[in-house]
Each structure stands twice: as structure tokens, then as C-alpha cells.
Design a protein around this motif. Structure first.
Motif, PDB file in Angstrom:
ATOM      1  N   LEU A  21      -9.214   2.744   0.118  1.00 32.65           N
ATOM      2  CA  LEU A  21     -10.287   2.159   0.917  1.00 32.65           C
ATOM      3  C   LEU A  21     -11.131   3.252   1.566  1.00 32.65           C
ATOM      4  CD1 LEU A  21     -11.162  -0.763   1.665  1.00 32.65           C
ATOM      5  CD2 LEU A  21      -9.892  -0.449   3.792  1.00 32.65           C
ATOM      6  N   ASN A  22     -10.468   4.341   1.958  1.00 30.99           N
ATOM      7  CA  ASN A  22     -11.135   5.506   2.549  1.00 30.99           C
ATOM      8  C   ASN A  22     -12.042   5.142   3.722  1.00 30.99           C
ATOM      9  OD1 ASN A  22     -11.718   8.241   2.787  1.00 30.99           O
ATOM     10  ND2 ASN A  22     -13.463   8.107   1.394  1.00 30.99           N
ATOM     11  N   PRO A  23     -11.479   4.491   4.747  1.00 32.54           N
ATOM     12  CA  PRO A  23     -12.303   4.099   5.894  1.00 32.54           C
ATOM     13  C   PRO A  23     -12.741   5.305   6.705  1.00 32.54           C
ATOM     14  CG  PRO A  23     -10.000   3.739   6.394  1.00 32.54           C
ATOM     15  CD  PRO A  23     -10.066   4.181   4.956  1.00 32.54           C
ATOM     16  N   GLU A  24     -13.939   5.222   7.236  1.00 36.22           N
ATOM     17  CA  GLU A  24     -14.510   6.302   8.047  1.00 36.22           C
ATOM     18  C   GLU A  24     -14.659   5.828   9.490  1.00 36.22           C
ATOM     19  OE1 GLU A  24     -15.480   9.344   6.931  1.00 36.22           O
ATOM     20  OE2 GLU A  24     -14.954   8.924   4.844  1.00 36.22           O
ATOM     21  N   PRO A  25     -14.555   6.741  10.455  1.00 34.03           N
ATOM     22  CA  PRO A  25     -14.794   6.360  11.846  1.00 34.03           C
ATOM     23  C   PRO A  25     -16.167   5.689  11.987  1.00 34.03           C
ATOM     24  CG  PRO A  25     -13.885   8.569  11.752  1.00 34.03           C
ATOM     25  CD  PRO A  25     -14.189   8.165  10.329  1.00 34.03           C
ATOM     26  N   GLY A  26     -16.206   4.603  12.763  1.00 31.23           N
ATOM     27  CA  GLY A  26     -17.453   3.898  13.017  1.00 31.23           C
ATOM     28  C   GLY A  26     -17.747   2.758  12.065  1.00 31.23           C
ATOM     29  N   GLU A  27     -16.970   2.624  10.996  1.00 30.18           N
ATOM     30  CA  GLU A  27     -17.232   1.553  10.037  1.00 30.18           C
ATOM     31  C   GLU A  27     -16.636   0.224  10.518  1.00 30.18           C
ATOM     32  OE1 GLU A  27     -17.708   3.628   5.727  1.00 30.18           O
ATOM     33  OE2 GLU A  27     -15.648   3.239   6.360  1.00 30.18           O
ATOM     34  N   LYS A  28     -17.097  -0.856   9.855  1.00 30.97           N
ATOM     35  CA  LYS A  28     -16.522  -2.192  10.054  1.00 30.97           C
ATOM     36  C   LYS A  28     -15.644  -2.481   8.847  1.00 30.97           C
ATOM     37  CE  LYS A  28     -20.187  -4.249  12.739  1.00 30.97           C
ATOM     38  NZ  LYS A  28     -20.217  -5.456  13.491  1.00 30.97           N
ATOM     39  N   VAL A  29     -14.379  -2.811   9.118  1.00 34.76           N
ATOM     40  CA  VAL A  29     -13.392  -3.027   8.072  1.00 34.76           C
ATOM     41  C   VAL A  29     -12.706  -4.362   8.309  1.00 34.76           C
ATOM     42  CG1 VAL A  29     -11.262  -2.129   7.037  1.00 34.76           C
ATOM     43  CG2 VAL A  29     -12.982  -0.532   7.907  1.00 34.76           C
ATOM     44  N   VAL A  30     -12.411  -5.077   7.223  1.00 29.51           N
ATOM     45  CA  VAL A  30     -11.602  -6.285   7.325  1.00 29.51           C
ATOM     46  C   VAL A  30     -10.391  -6.144   6.410  1.00 29.51           C
ATOM     47  CG1 VAL A  30     -12.961  -7.589   5.614  1.00 29.51           C
ATOM     48  CG2 VAL A  30     -11.543  -8.821   7.247  1.00 29.51           C
ATOM     49  N   ASP A  31      -9.229  -6.423   6.973  1.00 29.88           N
ATOM     50  CA  ASP A  31      -7.977  -6.505   6.231  1.00 29.88           C
ATOM     51  C   ASP A  31      -7.656  -7.996   6.175  1.00 29.88           C
ATOM     52  OD1 ASP A  31      -5.396  -6.412   5.232  1.00 29.88           O
ATOM     53  OD2 ASP A  31      -4.700  -4.857   6.621  1.00 29.88           O
ATOM     54  N   MET A  32      -7.908  -8.614   5.020  1.00 28.92           N
ATOM     55  CA  MET A  32      -7.880 -10.069   4.907  1.00 28.92           C
ATOM     56  C   MET A  32      -6.489 -10.689   4.986  1.00 28.92           C
ATOM     57  SD  MET A  32     -10.839 -10.632   2.025  1.00 28.92           S
ATOM     58  CE  MET A  32     -10.630 -12.408   1.997  1.00 28.92           C
ATOM     59  N   CYS A  33      -5.464  -9.927   4.619  1.00 26.79           N
ATOM     60  CA  CYS A  33      -4.073 -10.416   4.612  1.00 26.79           C
ATOM     61  C   CYS A  33      -3.227  -9.336   5.280  1.00 26.79           C
ATOM     62  CB  CYS A  33      -3.604 -10.686   3.191  1.00 26.79           C
ATOM     63  SG  CYS A  33      -4.727 -11.720   2.220  1.00 26.79           S
ATOM     64  N   ALA A  34      -3.371  -9.180   6.581  1.00 26.99           N
ATOM     65  CA  ALA A  34      -2.970  -7.961   7.272  1.00 26.99           C
ATOM     66  C   ALA A  34      -1.507  -7.852   7.690  1.00 26.99           C
ATOM     67  CB  ALA A  34      -3.845  -7.780   8.516  1.00 26.99           C
ATOM     68  N   ALA A  35      -0.846  -8.939   7.981  1.00 25.50           N
ATOM     69  CA  ALA A  35       0.510  -8.841   8.546  1.00 25.50           C
ATOM     70  C   ALA A  35       1.497  -8.295   7.513  1.00 25.50           C
ATOM     71  CB  ALA A  35       0.954 -10.202   9.042  1.00 25.50           C
ATOM     72  N   PRO A  36       2.441  -7.488   7.946  1.00 29.62           N
ATOM     73  CA  PRO A  36       2.817  -7.144   9.308  1.00 29.62           C
ATOM     74  C   PRO A  36       2.069  -5.950   9.906  1.00 29.62           C
ATOM     75  CG  PRO A  36       4.456  -6.262   7.826  1.00 29.62           C
ATOM     76  CD  PRO A  36       3.451  -7.012   6.981  1.00 29.62           C
ATOM     77  N   GLY A  37       1.126  -5.368   9.185  1.00 33.43           N
ATOM     78  CA  GLY A  37       0.238  -4.408   9.819  1.00 33.43           C
ATOM     79  C   GLY A  37       0.358  -2.957   9.419  1.00 33.43           C
ATOM     80  N   SER A  38       1.190  -2.622   8.458  1.00 28.41           N
ATOM     81  CA  SER A  38       1.305  -1.206   8.100  1.00 28.41           C
ATOM     82  C   SER A  38      -0.009  -0.654   7.553  1.00 28.41           C
ATOM     83  CB  SER A  38       2.450  -0.968   7.105  1.00 28.41           C
ATOM     84  OG  SER A  38       2.231  -1.660   5.900  1.00 28.41           O
ATOM     85  N   LYS A  39      -0.708  -1.443   6.747  1.00 26.84           N
ATOM     86  CA  LYS A  39      -1.984  -0.971   6.202  1.00 26.84           C
ATOM     87  C   LYS A  39      -3.080  -0.989   7.268  1.00 26.84           C
ATOM     88  CE  LYS A  39      -0.653  -2.352   1.577  1.00 26.84           C
ATOM     89  NZ  LYS A  39       0.683  -2.852   1.955  1.00 26.84           N
ATOM     90  N   THR A  40      -3.093  -2.021   8.108  1.00 23.11           N
ATOM     91  CA  THR A  40      -4.068  -2.095   9.196  1.00 23.11           C
ATOM     92  C   THR A  40      -3.947  -0.889  10.117  1.00 23.11           C
ATOM     93  OG1 THR A  40      -4.053  -4.513   9.177  1.00 23.11           O
ATOM     94  CG2 THR A  40      -4.840  -3.451  11.185  1.00 23.11           C
ATOM     95  N   THR A  41      -2.729  -0.564  10.509  1.00 20.41           N
ATOM     96  CA  THR A  41      -2.544   0.557  11.435  1.00 20.41           C
ATOM     97  C   THR A  41      -2.853   1.889  10.759  1.00 20.41           C
ATOM     98  OG1 THR A  41      -0.151   0.548  10.987  1.00 20.41           O
ATOM     99  CG2 THR A  41      -0.921  -0.666  12.928  1.00 20.41           C
ATOM    100  N   GLN A  42      -2.575   1.993   9.473  1.00 21.39           N
ATOM    101  CA  GLN A  42      -2.938   3.210   8.740  1.00 21.39           C
ATOM    102  C   GLN A  42      -4.461   3.347   8.673  1.00 21.39           C
ATOM    103  OE1 GLN A  42      -1.316   3.489   4.775  1.00 21.39           O
ATOM    104  NE2 GLN A  42      -2.280   5.463   4.378  1.00 21.39           N
ATOM    105  N   ILE A  43      -5.151   2.242   8.446  1.00 21.58           N
ATOM    106  CA  ILE A  43      -6.613   2.248   8.420  1.00 21.58           C
ATOM    107  C   ILE A  43      -7.151   2.690   9.780  1.00 21.58           C
ATOM    108  CG2 ILE A  43      -8.654   0.746   8.316  1.00 21.58           C
ATOM    109  CD1 ILE A  43      -7.047  -0.897   6.161  1.00 21.58           C
ATOM    110  N   SER A  44      -6.602   2.154  10.856  1.00 27.51           N
ATOM    111  CA  SER A  44      -7.028   2.535  12.199  1.00 27.51           C
ATOM    112  C   SER A  44      -6.839   4.033  12.427  1.00 27.51           C
ATOM    113  CB  SER A  44      -6.239   1.734  13.244  1.00 27.51           C
ATOM    114  OG  SER A  44      -6.627   2.095  14.545  1.00 27.51           O
ATOM    115  N   THR A  45      -5.723   4.561  11.989  1.00 28.13           N
ATOM    116  CA  THR A  45      -5.462   5.995  12.120  1.00 28.13           C
ATOM    117  C   THR A  45      -6.474   6.807  11.316  1.00 28.13           C
ATOM    118  OG1 THR A  45      -3.113   5.593  12.481  1.00 28.13           O
ATOM    119  CG2 THR A  45      -3.731   7.800  11.757  1.00 28.13           C
ATOM    120  N   LEU A  46      -6.744   6.365  10.089  1.00 32.68           N
ATOM    121  CA  LEU A  46      -7.721   7.076   9.251  1.00 32.68           C
ATOM    122  C   LEU A  46      -9.117   7.051   9.871  1.00 32.68           C
ATOM    123  CD1 LEU A  46      -6.529   5.832   5.739  1.00 32.68           C
ATOM    124  CD2 LEU A  46      -6.342   8.171   6.629  1.00 32.68           C
ATOM    125  N   MET A  47      -9.382   6.023  10.691  1.00 33.72           N
ATOM    126  CA  MET A  47     -10.685   5.889  11.360  1.00 33.72           C
ATOM    127  C   MET A  47     -10.694   6.561  12.734  1.00 33.72           C
ATOM    128  SD  MET A  47     -11.489   1.907  10.388  1.00 33.72           S
ATOM    129  CE  MET A  47     -13.053   1.836  11.252  1.00 33.72           C
TER     130      MET A  47
END
Length: 191
Positions: A21-47
């Protein structure tokens, strides 16, 4: 240290979709099927916790885990929604969309002996329709020029290649779509 949010345990392969996904700081991202959150939290860290992440899941009991992981890891740029991903509002548009779709989980056969010979075809058929619908919704949530990552933890072509192939034929897509190969560099202890 885990409870203090110093680290989060996930399987190596689970770290690949956020890297793709390569999220960048300042972007808008949606994790459509997020639970339990390992990918969501990794995305937040990458941002670097900068930007907006909408973390959505349909299952209330899994949202508890999602909220716990977001809080424990100090992810302040995440909003949590409880909805069927197929029914997310189509505004605003997102720079990056992750569809880590519910699947038959054949990739977990080493942990679940019921899957050693593959998943039941009726389950695969039902899930592939859901996956198609989620990917179509992802397209409607996505800003032109952004990135959509579709991932599963299964081997069934009906849930992977066939879903993507049907998506590429989806209404002769009004925005240009390209498939890019990824070559993530995973190093022990690093993303």
C-alpha cells in the motif's frame, strides 16, 4: 513490552499488504476489513501517525481487538467504523485503500487441520462474491492516481486471481487501473 506498545506480533506475510500500500504521511487511507488491527497499526506507523486512517470492520467482537491494538500502539490518526465494507459512504475519496478480504483462510492450514485438503467449494464461492463486492466498493472509494491493495490469506484462485480478473472487467472501469508487481524487502525485525 508488548502491552506498552513497544512491538506488535504478526506473521511475516501479514506485513506485506501495508508495505504494498505504501502509505505516506498526510494521506487518507481506508482499511475496509481492519480487525484485529495489525495492518491498520502498521499503516499508521508507516504514516508516522500523520494523516487519516478509517479502520472499518463488520464484526463488533473483532472491533474490540482493533480498538485495543490501536490504543496500545498509540495510533492517534485512526478512526474506527463498524460497517459492512460494501456499505461505506463513497465520500470522501481515499488515496490508499486496503481490502484484506475475509477468505477461506487456506493459508492457515498448518494451524487448522480442517483446511489441509483445501476449503469447501461452497464456502469459497460465497466468499468470492463478497470479495468481488468489496473490491468494487474499494474502486468507488479510491482517488484516481491512488493505490488499492487486495489481499487474502488463501490459495484458492476463485478468491484471488479470479476476483481480480472480474474486477478488471468491472463496468469497463471509468478510471485507468494498472496492476504492479511488488517485491517487498522484508528483514528480520524491520518493515
Amino acid at each position: 513490552m508488548h502491552w506498552l506498545g513497544k512491538y506488535h506480533v504478526q506473521e511475516y506475510v501479514s506485513g506485506i499488504p501495508p508495505l504494498a500500500l505504501n502509505p505516506e504521511p498526510g494521506e487518507k487511507v481506508v482499511d475496509m476489513c481492519a480487525a484485529p488491527g495489525s495492518k491498520t497499526t502498521q499503516i499508521s506507523t508507516l504514516m508516522d501517525n500523520i494523516g487519516e486512517i478509517l479502520a472499518n470492520d463488520i464484526q463488533r467482537n473483532r472491533i474490540r481487538s482493533l480498538l485495543s491494538n490501536i490504543s496500545r500502539l498509540g495510533c492517534v490518526n485512526v478512526q474506527v467504523f463498524e460497517r459492512d465494507g460494501r456499505n461505506l459512504p463513497e465520500e470522501p475519496k481515499f488515496d490508499k485503500v486496503l481490502v484484506d478480504a475475509p477468505c477461506s483462510a487456506e493459508g492457515n492450514a498448518r494451524k487448522n487441520s480442517d483446511l489441509i485438503n483445501g476449503a469447501d467449494i461452497d464456502v469459497i464461492t460465497k466468499l468470492s462474491k463478497l470479495q468481488e463486492n468489496l473490491l468494487e466498493k474499494a474502486f468507488r472509494l479510491w482517488k484516481n492516481g491512488g493505490t488499492i491493495v487486495y489481499s487474502t490469506c488463501t490459495f484458492a484462485p476463485e478468491e484471488n486471481e479470479i476476483v481480480v480478473s472480474k474486477f478488471l472487467d468491472y463496468g469497463k472501469l471509468e478510471k485507468p487501473v494498472f496492476i504492479f508487481p511488488i517485491h517487498p524487502e522484508l528483514q528480520n525485525g524491520k518493515t
